[in-house]
Design an enzyme around this catalytic site. Structure first.
Site, PDB file in Angstrom:
ATOM      1  N   GLY A  16       0.820  -1.205   0.000  1.00  0.00           N
ATOM      2  CA  GLY A  16       0.000   0.000   0.000  1.00  0.00           C
ATOM      3  C   GLY A  16       0.852   1.252   0.000  1.00  0.00           C
ATOM      4  O   GLY A  16       0.461   2.282   0.541  1.00  0.00           O
ATOM      5  N   GLY A  18       1.628   3.222  -2.385  1.00  0.00           N
ATOM      6  CA  GLY A  18       1.384   4.164  -3.461  1.00  0.00           C
ATOM      7  C   GLY A  18       0.863   5.516  -3.019  1.00  0.00           C
ATOM      8  O   GLY A  18       0.909   6.480  -3.781  1.00  0.00           O
ATOM      9  N   VAL A  63      -2.622  -7.462  -2.450  1.00  0.00           N
ATOM     10  CA  VAL A  63      -2.225  -8.056  -1.171  1.00  0.00           C
ATOM     11  C   VAL A  63      -3.187  -9.137  -0.701  1.00  0.00           C
ATOM     12  O   VAL A  63      -2.851  -9.940   0.175  1.00  0.00           O
ATOM     13  CB  VAL A  63      -2.080  -6.997  -0.060  1.00  0.00           C
ATOM     14  CG1 VAL A  63      -0.964  -6.016  -0.384  1.00  0.00           C
ATOM     15  CG2 VAL A  63      -3.396  -6.269   0.184  1.00  0.00           C
ATOM     16  N   TYR A 154     -14.161  -2.079   8.671  1.00  0.00           N
ATOM     17  CA  TYR A 154     -12.829  -1.527   8.928  1.00  0.00           C
ATOM     18  C   TYR A 154     -12.423  -1.693  10.388  1.00  0.00           C
ATOM     19  O   TYR A 154     -11.322  -2.179  10.688  1.00  0.00           O
ATOM     20  CB  TYR A 154     -12.793  -0.051   8.540  1.00  0.00           C
ATOM     21  CG  TYR A 154     -11.511   0.648   8.931  1.00  0.00           C
ATOM     22  CD1 TYR A 154     -10.339   0.423   8.231  1.00  0.00           C
ATOM     23  CD2 TYR A 154     -11.472   1.530  10.010  1.00  0.00           C
ATOM     24  CE1 TYR A 154      -9.152   1.060   8.581  1.00  0.00           C
ATOM     25  CE2 TYR A 154     -10.306   2.165  10.381  1.00  0.00           C
ATOM     26  CZ  TYR A 154      -9.149   1.927   9.662  1.00  0.00           C
ATOM     27  OH  TYR A 154      -7.973   2.540  10.023  1.00  0.00           O
TER      28      TYR A 154
END
Length: 243
Positions: A16, A18, A63, A154
């Site tokens: 992650g 980016g 991932v 989340y």
């Protein structure tokens, strides 16, 4: 050397990477001398981060795909010969009320937020164990403790990551591998904006503000494992003049 750290000769992998904290950490670690490999599903974002420093390279990665993670991490080891740090930043933060949630929505969040952590850790741990050294950094969230409406996938996944970290830290500690959590506070990232569309982003901290704790956990100064470094209160951008 960034922030006084010397990571020369080290290889740091960031999932992650980016955007957000992952991208900021990539630039900081590269500035400290590390060879940084950014892994991200977004090729444009990953390529843009790699262009920011000669020490950063990019590989595309989903991932949530166990086999793909094993293959890509294997390629990184084949190229660099070692992995000294893993920072797991790949997450999604959709807003989904529980009463409207579908199995596919829940499964996707867990596949990325938890599965991405598990599969990346599984891939790098044998490499670090053979080295008798290595640091793995995950991210905790206060919302896993106090909750947030419409964010149950989340918050649940973050609670699961904390439980995984506590267990995995004990499994790899005998081999000199450290596993720690960073709780970065409220940071202005694309993921945060996606789950907080009405927030006042001008008052949020930047990804660069959260890099310090991550750099510490990657360094030899962080001699602990199974710990949480919490970053919550922050100083004002323009301090007052003392009377």
């Amino acid at each position: 050397m960034a922030d006084g750290y010397d990571f020369s000769g080290r290889v740091v992998v960031i999932t992650g990477g980016g955007n957000g904290i992952g991208a900021a950490t990539a630039v900081a670690a590269a500035g400290a001398g590390a060879k940084v490999v950014v892994l991200d599903l977004d090729s444009d974002a990953g390529t843009a981060v790699a262009a920011r420093h000669d020490n950063i390279t990019f590989r595309r990665l989903d991932v949530s795909d166990h086999d793909e993670v094993q293959s890509v991490i294997g390629a990184v080891v084949a190229e660099h010969g070692r992995i000294d740090g893993l920072v797991c930043c790949a997450i999604v933060q959709p807003l989904i009320p529980v009463l409207e949630m579908t199995p596919d929505q829940l499964n996707r969040v867990f596949a990325i937020n938890l599965g991405g952590v598990v599969w990346a850790s599984k891939a790098v741990a044998p490499v670090m164990a053979r080295q008798n050294s290595g640091s793995i950094v995950y991210f905790a969230s206060g919302t896993a403790n106090f909750g947030k409406p419409h964010s149950s996938p989340y918050t649940s996944s973050k609670g699961a990551v904390a439980g995984f970290a506590a267990t995995f830290a004990r499994e790899v500690a005998p081999y000199g591998v450290r596993v720690n959590l960073c709780r970065p506070g409220v940071i202005d990232t694309p993921q945060y904006r996606a789950s907080n569309p009405d927030a006042d982003y001008s008052k949020l901290d930047r990804p660069e503000d959260a890099v310090g704790p991550v750099m510490f956990l990657l360094s030899d100064y962080a001699t602990m494992t199974n710990s949480i470094v919490t970053r919550e209160g922050t100083l004002p951008r323009t301090p007052r003049t003392f009377p």
